[in-house]
Design an enzyme around this catalytic site. Sequence first.
Site, PDB file in Angstrom:
ATOM      1  N   PRO A   9       0.794  -1.217   0.000  1.00  0.00           N
ATOM      2  CA  PRO A   9       0.000   0.000   0.000  1.00  0.00           C
ATOM      3  C   PRO A   9       0.833   1.277   0.000  1.00  0.00           C
ATOM      4  O   PRO A   9       1.897   1.341   0.609  1.00  0.00           O
ATOM      5  CB  PRO A   9      -0.828  -0.095   1.292  1.00  0.00           C
ATOM      6  CG  PRO A   9      -0.127  -1.078   2.152  1.00  0.00           C
ATOM      7  CD  PRO A   9       0.587  -2.012   1.224  1.00  0.00           C
ATOM      8  N   ASN A  10       0.321   2.235  -0.729  1.00  0.00           N
ATOM      9  CA  ASN A  10       0.852   3.595  -0.841  1.00  0.00           C
ATOM     10  C   ASN A  10       2.127   3.702  -1.670  1.00  0.00           C
ATOM     11  O   ASN A  10       2.596   4.811  -1.921  1.00  0.00           O
ATOM     12  CB  ASN A  10       1.059   4.225   0.545  1.00  0.00           C
ATOM     13  CG  ASN A  10      -0.233   4.332   1.305  1.00  0.00           C
ATOM     14  OD1 ASN A  10      -1.224   4.821   0.770  1.00  0.00           O
ATOM     15  ND2 ASN A  10      -0.261   3.847   2.532  1.00  0.00           N
ATOM     16  N   ARG A  17       4.717  11.091  -2.290  1.00  0.00           N
ATOM     17  CA  ARG A  17       4.512  10.814  -0.870  1.00  0.00           C
ATOM     18  C   ARG A  17       5.785  11.058  -0.065  1.00  0.00           C
ATOM     19  O   ARG A  17       6.805  10.409  -0.295  1.00  0.00           O
ATOM     20  CB  ARG A  17       4.095   9.348  -0.713  1.00  0.00           C
ATOM     21  CG  ARG A  17       3.944   8.913   0.704  1.00  0.00           C
ATOM     22  CD  ARG A  17       3.711   7.418   0.791  1.00  0.00           C
ATOM     23  NE  ARG A  17       3.582   7.041   2.180  1.00  0.00           N
ATOM     24  CZ  ARG A  17       3.895   5.854   2.651  1.00  0.00           C
ATOM     25  NH1 ARG A  17       4.327   4.911   1.850  1.00  0.00           N
ATOM     26  NH2 ARG A  17       3.759   5.599   3.925  1.00  0.00           N
ATOM     27  N   TYR A  22      10.984   9.069   1.444  1.00  0.00           N
ATOM     28  CA  TYR A  22      10.996   8.055   0.389  1.00  0.00           C
ATOM     29  C   TYR A  22      11.698   8.480  -0.894  1.00  0.00           C
ATOM     30  O   TYR A  22      11.829   7.668  -1.807  1.00  0.00           O
ATOM     31  CB  TYR A  22       9.550   7.633   0.075  1.00  0.00           C
ATOM     32  CG  TYR A  22       8.865   7.014   1.263  1.00  0.00           C
ATOM     33  CD1 TYR A  22       9.202   5.739   1.698  1.00  0.00           C
ATOM     34  CD2 TYR A  22       7.901   7.718   1.977  1.00  0.00           C
ATOM     35  CE1 TYR A  22       8.585   5.177   2.808  1.00  0.00           C
ATOM     36  CE2 TYR A  22       7.277   7.160   3.088  1.00  0.00           C
ATOM     37  CZ  TYR A  22       7.630   5.889   3.490  1.00  0.00           C
ATOM     38  OH  TYR A  22       7.024   5.339   4.578  1.00  0.00           O
ATOM     39  N   ASN A  73       7.798  -5.569  -0.709  1.00  0.00           N
ATOM     40  CA  ASN A  73       7.747  -4.427   0.190  1.00  0.00           C
ATOM     41  C   ASN A  73       6.292  -4.345   0.639  1.00  0.00           C
ATOM     42  O   ASN A  73       5.446  -3.824  -0.079  1.00  0.00           O
ATOM     43  CB  ASN A  73       8.162  -3.140  -0.516  1.00  0.00           C
ATOM     44  CG  ASN A  73       8.159  -1.948   0.414  1.00  0.00           C
ATOM     45  OD1 ASN A  73       7.524  -1.973   1.462  1.00  0.00           O
ATOM     46  ND2 ASN A  73       8.845  -0.893   0.024  1.00  0.00           N
ATOM     47  N   ALA A  76       2.917  -0.644   4.938  1.00  0.00           N
ATOM     48  CA  ALA A  76       2.384  -0.625   6.302  1.00  0.00           C
ATOM     49  C   ALA A  76       1.860  -1.983   6.752  1.00  0.00           C
ATOM     50  O   ALA A  76       1.788  -2.243   7.948  1.00  0.00           O
ATOM     51  CB  ALA A  76       1.282   0.421   6.420  1.00  0.00           C
ATOM     52  N   HIS A  79       3.648  -4.302   9.472  1.00  0.00           N
ATOM     53  CA  HIS A  79       3.477  -4.179  10.912  1.00  0.00           C
ATOM     54  C   HIS A  79       2.118  -4.652  11.408  1.00  0.00           C
ATOM     55  O   HIS A  79       1.871  -4.645  12.617  1.00  0.00           O
ATOM     56  CB  HIS A  79       3.685  -2.724  11.324  1.00  0.00           C
ATOM     57  CG  HIS A  79       4.720  -2.024  10.520  1.00  0.00           C
ATOM     58  ND1 HIS A  79       6.055  -2.334  10.599  1.00  0.00           N
ATOM     59  CD2 HIS A  79       4.611  -1.070   9.562  1.00  0.00           C
ATOM     60  CE1 HIS A  79       6.721  -1.573   9.739  1.00  0.00           C
ATOM     61  NE2 HIS A  79       5.877  -0.808   9.103  1.00  0.00           N
ATOM     62  N   GLU A  97      12.096  -9.576   2.116  1.00  0.00           N
ATOM     63  CA  GLU A  97      11.366  -8.376   2.524  1.00  0.00           C
ATOM     64  C   GLU A  97      12.257  -7.165   2.321  1.00  0.00           C
ATOM     65  O   GLU A  97      13.444  -7.192   2.673  1.00  0.00           O
ATOM     66  CB  GLU A  97      10.981  -8.499   3.998  1.00  0.00           C
ATOM     67  CG  GLU A  97      10.247  -7.295   4.537  1.00  0.00           C
ATOM     68  CD  GLU A  97       9.987  -7.371   6.033  1.00  0.00           C
ATOM     69  OE1 GLU A  97       9.585  -6.343   6.602  1.00  0.00           O
ATOM     70  OE2 GLU A  97      10.190  -8.445   6.649  1.00  0.00           O
ATOM     71  N   HIS A  99      12.431  -2.627   2.294  1.00  0.00           N
ATOM     72  CA  HIS A  99      11.834  -1.328   2.619  1.00  0.00           C
ATOM     73  C   HIS A  99      12.767  -0.224   2.138  1.00  0.00           C
ATOM     74  O   HIS A  99      13.993  -0.341   2.264  1.00  0.00           O
ATOM     75  CB  HIS A  99      11.608  -1.181   4.119  1.00  0.00           C
ATOM     76  CG  HIS A  99      10.665  -2.201   4.654  1.00  0.00           C
ATOM     77  ND1 HIS A  99       9.305  -2.068   4.531  1.00  0.00           N
ATOM     78  CD2 HIS A  99      10.882  -3.388   5.270  1.00  0.00           C
ATOM     79  CE1 HIS A  99       8.722  -3.133   5.057  1.00  0.00           C
ATOM     80  NE2 HIS A  99       9.661  -3.950   5.512  1.00  0.00           N
ATOM     81  N   ARG A 106      12.745   4.817  12.502  1.00  0.00           N
ATOM     82  CA  ARG A 106      11.482   5.550  12.455  1.00  0.00           C
ATOM     83  C   ARG A 106      10.641   5.275  13.699  1.00  0.00           C
ATOM     84  O   ARG A 106      11.170   4.849  14.720  1.00  0.00           O
ATOM     85  CB  ARG A 106      10.757   5.197  11.156  1.00  0.00           C
ATOM     86  CG  ARG A 106      11.610   5.616   9.936  1.00  0.00           C
ATOM     87  CD  ARG A 106      10.919   5.440   8.637  1.00  0.00           C
ATOM     88  NE  ARG A 106       9.697   6.254   8.589  1.00  0.00           N
ATOM     89  CZ  ARG A 106       8.733   6.012   7.731  1.00  0.00           C
ATOM     90  NH1 ARG A 106       8.815   5.006   6.879  1.00  0.00           N
ATOM     91  NH2 ARG A 106       7.653   6.772   7.737  1.00  0.00           N
TER      92      ARG A 106
END
Length: 150
Positions: A9-10, A17, A22, A73, A76, A79, A97, A99, A106
């Site tokens: 997502p996103n 964004r 990013y 990736n 969100a 988590h 995985e 990111h 963060r």
Amino acid sequence: MKILVIHGPNLNLLGKREPDIYGTFTLDDINGRITALARELGADVSFFQSNHEGELVQKIQDAMGVYQAIVINPGAYTHTSVALRDALSSTGIPAVETHISNVYKREEFRRHSYIAGVAAGQITGFGADSYLLALRAAVGIIKSGAEKKR
């Protein structure tokens, strides 16, 4: 060797964004860089992006028998999603995985990954290069598995 690259997502908003976190590159930029590296490494890559957990789960399940590795990736959902974790675990397809940002620098909630426990490994914090490092890792896993079968 076929590798599925999943963007959660996103990630479709990359370039717009939070560029301070990013960067200014877009998802198309990342996919283009992955495609170029895949050619060099002799891999065939396919891409999938969704903002919907169920679609991501379905894509992972549909990858069985088609792909030899997954680069993911989860955004969100990293988590929060036991469903993604279970899908990855149940397929038996090795997953890396990745990111863009260093999630460990963060917010506290970003430091927990439901995915990490079922992934072959995790690459985080190298910007768009995180995907390229993850692709190299996925290719290495596939080659290592092929060598073990000989």
